[in-house]
Design a protein around this motif. Structure first.
Motif, PDB file in Angstrom:
ATOM      1  N   ASN A 184       0.795  -1.470 -18.153  1.00 14.09           N
ATOM      2  CA  ASN A 184       0.909  -0.286 -19.530  1.00 14.09           C
ATOM      3  C   ASN A 184       0.493   1.052 -19.133  1.00 14.09           C
ATOM      4  N   THR A 185       0.487   1.006 -17.661  1.00 13.84           N
ATOM      5  CA  THR A 185       0.301   2.359 -17.796  1.00 13.84           C
ATOM      6  C   THR A 185       1.019   3.117 -16.581  1.00 13.84           C
ATOM      7  N   TRP A 186       0.841   3.796 -15.304  1.00 16.16           N
ATOM      8  CA  TRP A 186       1.514   4.588 -14.690  1.00 16.16           C
ATOM      9  C   TRP A 186       1.720   3.669 -13.721  1.00 16.16           C
ATOM     10  N   ARG A 187       1.087   2.770 -13.501  1.00 13.59           N
ATOM     11  CA  ARG A 187       1.054   2.202 -12.506  1.00 13.59           C
ATOM     12  C   ARG A 187       1.893   1.448 -12.436  1.00 13.59           C
ATOM     13  N   ARG A 188       2.993   0.834 -13.634  1.00 12.31           N
ATOM     14  CA  ARG A 188       3.627  -0.241 -13.273  1.00 12.31           C
ATOM     15  C   ARG A 188       4.914   0.229 -12.196  1.00 12.31           C
ATOM     16  N   THR A 189       4.979   1.525 -11.757  1.00  8.73           N
ATOM     17  CA  THR A 189       5.670   2.044 -10.525  1.00  8.73           C
ATOM     18  C   THR A 189       5.285   2.077  -9.326  1.00  8.73           C
ATOM     19  N   LYS A 190       4.227   1.585  -9.553  1.00  7.44           N
ATOM     20  CA  LYS A 190       3.221   2.130  -8.129  1.00  7.44           C
ATOM     21  C   LYS A 190       3.346   1.056  -7.179  1.00  7.44           C
ATOM     22  N   ALA A 191       3.897   1.709  -5.825  1.00  5.41           N
ATOM     23  CA  ALA A 191       3.842   0.016  -4.274  1.00  5.41           C
ATOM     24  C   ALA A 191       2.219  -0.516  -5.352  1.00  5.41           C
ATOM     25  N   ALA A 192       2.925  -1.674  -5.050  1.00  3.64           N
ATOM     26  CA  ALA A 192       1.522  -2.611  -5.247  1.00  3.64           C
ATOM     27  C   ALA A 192       1.020  -3.830  -3.975  1.00  3.64           C
ATOM     28  N   ILE A 193       2.702  -4.121  -2.616  1.00  2.00           N
ATOM     29  CA  ILE A 193       2.881  -4.474  -1.629  1.00  2.00           C
ATOM     30  C   ILE A 193       3.604  -3.420  -1.068  1.00  2.00           C
ATOM     31  N   ILE A 194       3.251  -3.244   0.264  1.00  2.00           N
ATOM     32  CA  ILE A 194       4.386  -1.783   0.851  1.00  2.00           C
ATOM     33  C   ILE A 194       3.851  -3.469   2.549  1.00  2.00           C
ATOM     34  N   TRP A 195       4.826  -3.693   2.471  1.00  2.00           N
ATOM     35  CA  TRP A 195       5.647  -5.133   3.423  1.00  2.00           C
ATOM     36  C   TRP A 195       5.977  -4.901   4.748  1.00  2.00           C
ATOM     37  N   GLU A 196       5.569  -5.530   5.964  1.00  2.00           N
ATOM     38  CA  GLU A 196       5.980  -4.320   7.438  1.00  2.00           C
ATOM     39  C   GLU A 196       6.004  -5.921   8.300  1.00  2.00           C
ATOM     40  N   GLY A 197       7.741  -6.904   8.080  1.00  2.00           N
ATOM     41  CA  GLY A 197       7.892  -7.835   9.004  1.00  2.00           C
ATOM     42  C   GLY A 197       7.868  -7.351  10.614  1.00  2.00           C
ATOM     43  N   GLU A 198       8.047  -8.599  11.304  1.00  2.00           N
ATOM     44  CA  GLU A 198       7.247  -7.834  12.778  1.00  2.00           C
ATOM     45  C   GLU A 198       8.515  -7.442  13.572  1.00  2.00           C
ATOM     46  N   PRO A 199       9.959  -8.060  13.118  1.00  2.00           N
ATOM     47  CA  PRO A 199      11.235  -7.256  14.151  1.00  2.00           C
ATOM     48  C   PRO A 199      11.189  -5.985  13.422  1.00  2.00           C
ATOM     49  N   GLY A 200      10.932  -5.473  12.352  1.00  2.00           N
ATOM     50  CA  GLY A 200      11.037  -4.271  11.904  1.00  2.00           C
ATOM     51  C   GLY A 200      11.766  -4.317  10.431  1.00  2.00           C
ATOM     52  N   ASP A 201      12.113  -5.225   9.563  1.00  2.00           N
ATOM     53  CA  ASP A 201      12.305  -5.108   7.954  1.00  2.00           C
ATOM     54  C   ASP A 201      11.096  -4.826   7.410  1.00  2.00           C
ATOM     55  N   ASP A 202      11.719  -4.368   6.113  1.00  2.00           N
ATOM     56  CA  ASP A 202      10.549  -4.146   4.938  1.00  2.00           C
ATOM     57  C   ASP A 202      10.424  -4.126   3.847  1.00  2.00           C
ATOM     58  N   ARG A 203       9.773  -4.601   3.186  1.00  2.00           N
ATOM     59  CA  ARG A 203       9.580  -4.509   1.603  1.00  2.00           C
ATOM     60  C   ARG A 203       8.544  -3.704   1.079  1.00  2.00           C
ATOM     61  N   VAL A 204       8.879  -2.729  -0.072  1.00  2.00           N
ATOM     62  CA  VAL A 204       8.042  -2.489  -1.259  1.00  2.00           C
ATOM     63  C   VAL A 204       8.347  -3.190  -2.572  1.00  2.00           C
ATOM     64  N   LEU A 205       7.223  -4.292  -2.556  1.00  2.00           N
ATOM     65  CA  LEU A 205       6.904  -4.375  -4.262  1.00  2.00           C
ATOM     66  C   LEU A 205       5.867  -3.068  -5.243  1.00  2.00           C
ATOM     67  N   THR A 206       6.672  -2.539  -5.873  1.00  2.00           N
ATOM     68  CA  THR A 206       6.117  -2.207  -7.594  1.00  2.00           C
ATOM     69  C   THR A 206       5.266  -3.262  -8.490  1.00  2.00           C
ATOM     70  N   TYR A 207       4.546  -2.862  -8.542  1.00  2.00           N
ATOM     71  CA  TYR A 207       3.428  -3.837  -9.983  1.00  2.00           C
ATOM     72  C   TYR A 207       4.534  -4.110 -10.853  1.00  2.00           C
ATOM     73  N   GLN A 208       5.581  -3.863 -10.973  1.00  2.00           N
ATOM     74  CA  GLN A 208       6.682  -4.134 -11.866  1.00  2.00           C
ATOM     75  C   GLN A 208       8.257  -5.183 -10.910  1.00  2.00           C
ATOM     76  N   ASP A 209       7.843  -5.314 -10.160  1.00  2.00           N
ATOM     77  CA  ASP A 209       8.513  -6.156  -8.818  1.00  2.00           C
ATOM     78  C   ASP A 209       7.942  -7.285  -9.294  1.00  2.00           C
ATOM     79  N   LEU A 210       6.328  -6.903  -8.903  1.00  2.00           N
ATOM     80  CA  LEU A 210       5.124  -7.659  -8.569  1.00  2.00           C
ATOM     81  C   LEU A 210       5.834  -9.613  -9.002  1.00  2.00           C
ATOM     82  N   TYR A 211       5.485  -8.337 -11.493  1.00  2.00           N
ATOM     83  CA  TYR A 211       5.161  -9.233 -12.097  1.00  2.00           C
ATOM     84  C   TYR A 211       6.542  -9.859 -11.960  1.00  2.00           C
ATOM     85  N   ARG A 212       7.807  -9.318 -11.895  1.00  2.15           N
ATOM     86  CA  ARG A 212       9.173 -10.690 -12.314  1.00  2.15           C
ATOM     87  C   ARG A 212       8.859 -11.393 -11.386  1.00  2.15           C
TER      88      ARG A 212
END
Ligand code: WT7
Length: 651
Positions: free
Chosen positions: A92-120
């Motif tokens: 319900n706040t602007w944080r909806r589109t804020k990065a919740a989790i910034i993840w980096e894999g050991e091989p160098g791949d990465d993923r960013v999940l916003t709070y909205q993504d995390l909800y899904r």
């Protein structure tokens, strides 16, 4: 205590102090000592005020119920959901589109999940759990690498009210089996494998081995991470990606009672059997979110990175629950700090512009050994605050961290706590507390810690004794799963009306706490707790071994290393090959973290007249000290002989 005394002497000579820098105070969330005073006046009112930062479906009637001590209750009759607090309320706040989790894999791949993504992801996963038959109250064991699916699975469990038990991916099949059976998990969530130093940790294989003896488990949900071939049992095993693709988004969060179980986390104690530490919902979330925000001075634009594995309590409280409840951006890294190069941590700090870094003394000592050129080649100027946890930090490592990572600009919060405490209890507040390298400084507001003697009386400032907690705190463990008697015996019986931490400590003239490490048969290897009894049982399980005594021996990087003294059964020879075999046996029984650094064969072990092994004397031998008191031994000549043999072998 001889060794501790030496360490302490060194620590107490440490008289450098570091007041918070003006630039830091100016913007700090907490700038003065008023919180300490407020909490001292009325501890419960202080925690009630902090609880206002959490969203409750129904407010509590009473902050703390002590009527059935030590089975304390916090926020009685309060109703809430942890996943709602970590996700939905931010939508319900602007944080909806804020990065919740910034993840980096050991091989160098990465993923960013916003709070909205995390909800899904979390609500989908919650629906998958339901489809697989998991109901409120059922236990779910999670055995995953450091990938986003791990916090997603934890939050999904929290959403439907199914307590999780996360088992660190470095534990063996047998350790996993015992932890599944202890809590009678219905579902296991695992992956085909995880990346570690370019190799694959065979998680599914371990899981299959474990499940051969886990009748409670009905289904397995498997994430595809490494992609190698794995065994797949039709009707039992399900692919995460297939189930998630079918699952609908959206799942009503269960209204949990403040005292409903959120999770179980196993930790080593003084017996051969790990303890299932039980954490509940309301107090835990209040405790971890408050400490996370204040100790790490969390602002909305911060990138915060705790380098722990989520398989330990540090990851539960300060990668997942504390940061997400605070709407913070939390960084997660899958692999090893020296892969592909020894600057991986600093590359991550540079890449994501990390502002707050929380790591362990053992890692800092490894970085020191590798040399300053590694951090030197990266831009670390985004950092503004550093933290440590897991074991006492030696002042030398503290200074190195301060200088080469923090560029003499960043305060360091040395945070003392335990799996059982759930939240940090002793730590500086970075905008308030003057730091002393090697000291975790003072208790957090609303926490009552003390150093007492054998009879439970406070020792005078300037002396040492046992570290205790004199009043309950919201994130405290509530019991040992399935063993309330052990909860009472272990923590609340050594001293009347006090929680016994198992640590020795001193407080100095300023009331600062200097933690000296465990006073029981628990050792601390690289910030991870291991029970000597557990490793001894693993050794004795080998057909060649008659008896074993395990100690923690001082180690430059690990803090302590596992060192074993072993007597063999008639007809067995203590060959180098047997040493390797025994080490491998311990890895199989417990996991690589318990692998003995050295194994020493001896004809006998030093014992008291009542048959108790005197590990203290073995520590004296291993660390080359003059032997302590031997008068209680059944046969004092045994220890003299071991010492002689040990020293001749060393030279
Ligand atoms: C034991 C708890 C809490 C997460 C990591 C370990 C030691 C922990 C410190 C510190 C000195 C520390 C204690 C404690 N410890 N932090 N800052 N200074 N010692 O959790 O496995 O439950 O171990 O770690 O001995 O009792 P754990």
């Amino acid at each position: 205590m001889a060794n501790e005394d030496k360490v302490l002497e060194a620590l107490l000579k440490e008289d450098r102090t570091f007041p918070p820098p003006a630039y830091f105070i100016e913007k700090a969330l907490v700038k003065d000592t008023s919180l300490y005073e407020e909490a001292k006046k009325d501890r419960e009112a202080f925690w009630a005020k902090q609880a206002e930062n959490i969203d409750w479906f129904q407010k509590w009637d009473k902050v703390l119920d002590t009527s059935n001590a030590p089975f304390f209750k916090w926020f009685v009759n309060g109703k809430l959901n942890v996943s709602y607090n970590c996700i939905d309320r931010h939508l319900n706040t602007w944080r909806r589109t804020k990065a919740a989790i910034i993840w980096e894999g050991e091989p160098g791949d990465d993923r960013v999940l916003t709070y909205q993504d995390l909800y899904r992801e979390v609500t989908r996963c919650a629906n998958v759990l339901k489809e697989l038959g998991v109901r409120r109250g059922d236990r779910v064991t999670i055995y995953l690498p450091m990938i986003p699916e791990l916090p997603i699975a934890m939050l999904a469990c929290a959403r439907i009210g199914a307590p999780h038990s996360v088992v660190f991916g470095g534990f063996s099949a047998e350790s996993l089996r015992d932890r599944i059976n202890d809590c009678q998990a219905k579902l296991v969530i695992t992956a085909d494998g995880g990346w570690r130093r370019g190799g694959i940790v065979p998680l599914k294989k371990n899981c299959d081995d474990a499940l051969a003896e886990c009748p409670s488990v009905e289904k397995v949900l498997m994430v595809k991470r490494t992609g190698q071939d794995v065994n797949f049992v039709q009707g039992r095993d399900y692919w995460w990606h297939e189930m998630m693709a079918r699952a609908p988004i959206g799942c009503e969060p269960e209204h949990m009672d403040a005292e409903d179980m959120l999770y179980i986390l196993y930790t080593s104690g003084t017996t051969g059997k790990p303890k299932g530490v039980v954490h509940t919902t309301g107090g835990y979330l209040v405790g971890v979110s408050t400490t996370h925000r204040m100790i790490f001075d969390i602002k909305d634009d911060d990138i915060y990175w705790c380098t722990a594995d989520i398989g330990w309590v540090t990851g539960h409280s300060y990668i997942v629950y504390g940061p997400l409840a605070n709407g913070c951006t939390t960084v997660m890294y899958e692999g090893s700090p020296d892969w592909p190069e020894r600057d991986r941590f600093w590359a991550i700090v540079e890449k994501y512009r990390v502002n707050i870094l929380y790591t362990a003394p053992t890692a800092i000592r490894a970085f020191m050994k590798w040399g300053t050129e590694w951090p030197g080649r990266r831009d670390l100027s985004s950092l503004r605050l550093l933290g440590t946890v897991g074991e006492p930090i030696n002042p030398e490592a503290w200074m190195w961290y301060y200088k080469y990572i923090g560029n003499e600009r960043c305060p360091i919060v040395d945070t003392w706590w335990q799996t059982e405490t759930g939240m940090i209890l002793i730590s500086p507040l970075p905008g308030v507390t003057t730091l002393k390298p090697g000291s975790a400084t003072i208790p957090f507001p609303g926490v009552e810690a003390a150093v007492v003697d054998n009879t439970g009386k406070d020792v005078p400032l300037g002396s040492g004794g046992y570290l205790v907690l004199k009043s309950p705190w919201p994130a405290m463990l509530r019991t040992i799963y399935g063993d309330p008697d052990r909860y009472v015996a272990q923590y609340w019986s050594r001293f009347e009306n006090m929680y016994f931490t198992g640590d020795g400590a001193r407080w100095d003239e300023d009331g600062y706490f200097w933690i000296m490490g465990r006073v029981d048969d628990v050792i601390n290897v690289s910030g991870h707790r291991l029970g000597t009894m557990e490793i001894e049982s693993a050794l004795v399980d080998h057909p060649a071994v008659a008896e074993a005594a395990v100690i923690g021996k001082a180690h430059e990087v690990k803090g302590q290393a596992v060192s074993a003294f072993v007597t063999l059964k008639e007809g067995f020879q203590g060959t180098p090959q047997l040493i390797e075999e025994l080490k491998a046996h311990v890895v199989k029984k417990i996991g690589a973290l318990a692998r003995p650094e050295d194994i020493f064969f001896t004809a006998e072990l030093p014992k008291t007249r009542s048959g108790k092994i005197m590990r203290r004397l073995l520590r004296d031998i291993a660390e080359g000290r003059v032997l302590g008191d031997t008068t209680t031994l059944a046969d004092p000549s045994v220890v003299a002989q071991i010492k002689q043999q040990y020293e001749s072998q060393e030279s």
